[in-house]
Design a protein around this motif. Structure first.
Motif, mmCIF file in Angstrom:
data_model
loop_
_atom_site.group_PDB
_atom_site.id
_atom_site.type_symbol
_atom_site.label_atom_id
_atom_site.label_comp_id
_atom_site.label_asym_id
_atom_site.label_seq_id
_atom_site.Cartn_x
_atom_site.Cartn_y
_atom_site.Cartn_z
ATOM 1 N N VAL A 139 -2.675 -1.015 -2.656
ATOM 2 C CA VAL A 139 -3.879 0.132 -2.336
ATOM 3 C C VAL A 139 -3.493 1.806 -2.001
ATOM 4 C CG1 VAL A 139 -5.543 -0.203 0.330
ATOM 5 C CG2 VAL A 139 -4.267 -1.932 -1.288
ATOM 6 N N ALA A 159 -8.690 2.977 0.765
ATOM 7 C CA ALA A 159 -8.613 2.147 1.945
ATOM 8 C C ALA A 159 -8.807 3.269 3.227
ATOM 9 C CB ALA A 159 -7.445 1.500 2.453
ATOM 10 N N ASP A 171 -11.757 1.850 6.804
ATOM 11 C CA ASP A 171 -11.434 0.014 6.729
ATOM 12 C C ASP A 171 -10.115 -0.005 7.387
ATOM 13 O OD1 ASP A 171 -13.423 0.108 4.665
ATOM 14 O OD2 ASP A 171 -12.436 1.828 3.092
ATOM 15 N N ARG A 181 -7.393 0.701 -5.568
ATOM 16 C CA ARG A 181 -8.210 0.109 -4.493
ATOM 17 C C ARG A 181 -7.827 0.915 -2.903
ATOM 18 N NH1 ARG A 181 -8.567 -6.083 -1.758
ATOM 19 N NH2 ARG A 181 -9.419 -5.215 0.235
ATOM 20 N N GLU A 219 -10.277 6.229 -6.550
ATOM 21 C CA GLU A 219 -11.215 5.110 -6.701
ATOM 22 C C GLU A 219 -11.729 5.357 -8.264
ATOM 23 O OE1 GLU A 219 -13.588 4.834 -1.881
ATOM 24 O OE2 GLU A 219 -13.839 6.035 -4.145
ATOM 25 N N PRO A 237 -5.873 -5.226 4.162
ATOM 26 C CA PRO A 237 -6.968 -5.015 2.976
ATOM 27 C C PRO A 237 -6.395 -5.509 2.109
ATOM 28 C CG PRO A 237 -5.896 -2.553 3.380
ATOM 29 C CD PRO A 237 -4.969 -3.487 4.585
ATOM 30 N N GLY A 238 -7.027 -6.557 1.502
ATOM 31 C CA GLY A 238 -6.930 -7.455 0.328
ATOM 32 C C GLY A 238 -6.309 -8.814 0.827
ATOM 33 N N SER A 289 -1.889 -2.178 -8.345
ATOM 34 C CA SER A 289 -2.142 -3.283 -7.447
ATOM 35 C C SER A 289 -2.268 -2.501 -6.072
ATOM 36 C CB SER A 289 -1.027 -4.777 -7.281
ATOM 37 O OG SER A 289 -0.301 -4.477 -7.321
ATOM 38 N N HIS A 346 1.126 -1.436 0.149
ATOM 39 C CA HIS A 346 -0.344 0.198 -0.069
ATOM 40 C C HIS A 346 0.602 1.291 0.020
ATOM 41 C CE1 HIS A 346 0.426 -0.287 4.433
ATOM 42 N NE2 HIS A 346 0.473 1.080 4.477
#
Length: 249
Positions: free
Chosen positions: A136, A157, A214, A155, A150, A246-247, A134, A103
């Motif tokens: 975050v 958070a 999140d 992705r 977004e 996340p993920g 990929s 991230h």
């Protein structure tokens, strides 16, 4: 079971990392802007790998004197370049450990600027996309940066804070106010419990603000950060909340 990511800003040379990392699910590691160097990045990455904690980049204004918490005059191009540069530095450090970042979370004044400035937010998003789509993107809940990420297909958070106060518009209370930081653990736990139970936070001036939680942040540069981390971890666990990046499955 409710899930939340519990993240902390680390690798900042504050001496707290070893006491915090076993209690969290994600670490945002300083990559040379406000703090950090090859040694601190290697140490933080090693601790994260030992404890199964997701690794992220924590790019910032390149202003060590003020720990990246002073807003600097800048341009979108300059922000794109500094974020790209710092992401590459952390990616190279991860390569040395045969791992990769998961991230990106801007730090301090850059984070707060991107939360309200669309051009700065887009510059950060573009730098992240160029590095690794990929990744975050961690962004203040409901902010301009979250929407930009977004819209671009990242992705995102949405992030909330355990020990920072909020303004009525959902932004964080500026640090030049004496009440910007929640000093007491009990008060911070009460804020976290209310956010998780209601999806809202009470602003400094009394208004209630809708949030999306999140990921929950604790600042690792506090002197009492390990105690704070333990209290937050135990409170989440007692409430039946699963702490997970996340993920992660």
């Amino acid at each position: 079971m409710m899930r939340i990511d519990f993240n902390c800003d680390l690798g900042e040379g504050c001496g707290n990392d070893a006491g915090i990392i076993p209690l969290i699910s994600s670490a945002s590691i300083a990559c040379g802007g406000h703090a950090g160097d090859a040694r601190t990045m290697d140490e933080a990455i090693g601790l994260c790998l030992r404890h199964g904690v997701a690794i992220g980049a924590h790019p910032s204004f390149e202003d060590r004197e003020h720990f990246g918490r002073r807003e600097l005059a800048t341009t979108p191009d300059a922000v794109h370049d500094l974020v790209a540069r710092q992401l590459a530095v952390l990616a190279a450090a991860c390569d040395r450990h045969a791992t990769r970042p998961r991230h990106v979370k801007p730090h301090g004044a850059l984070y707060n600027l991107a939360a309200r400035d669309a051009a700065i937010a887009q510059a950060i998003v573009d730098a992240v996309l160029a590095q690794d789509p990929s990744l975050v993107l961690y962004a203040l809940s409901g902010s301009v940066l979250a929407r930009a990420g977004e819209t671009a297909g990242l992705r995102v958070a949405h992030e909330v804070f355990a020990e920072r106060r909020y303004e009525a518009d959902g932004t964080l209370t500026p640090r030049d106010r004496p009440d910007a930081v929640i000093e007491g653990i009990a008060d911070a736990l009460a804020q976290v419990e209310a956010m998780l139970a209601t999806g809202r936070v009470t602003a400094r001036t009394g208004e209630t603000v809708a949030i999306q939680a999140d990921t929950l942040c604790l600042h690792g540069d506090r002197a009492d950060a390990p105690d704070f981390a333990r209290a937050l971890h135990d409170t989440l666990a007692a409430a039946g909340v699963r702490i997970v990046a996340p993920g992660a499955s």
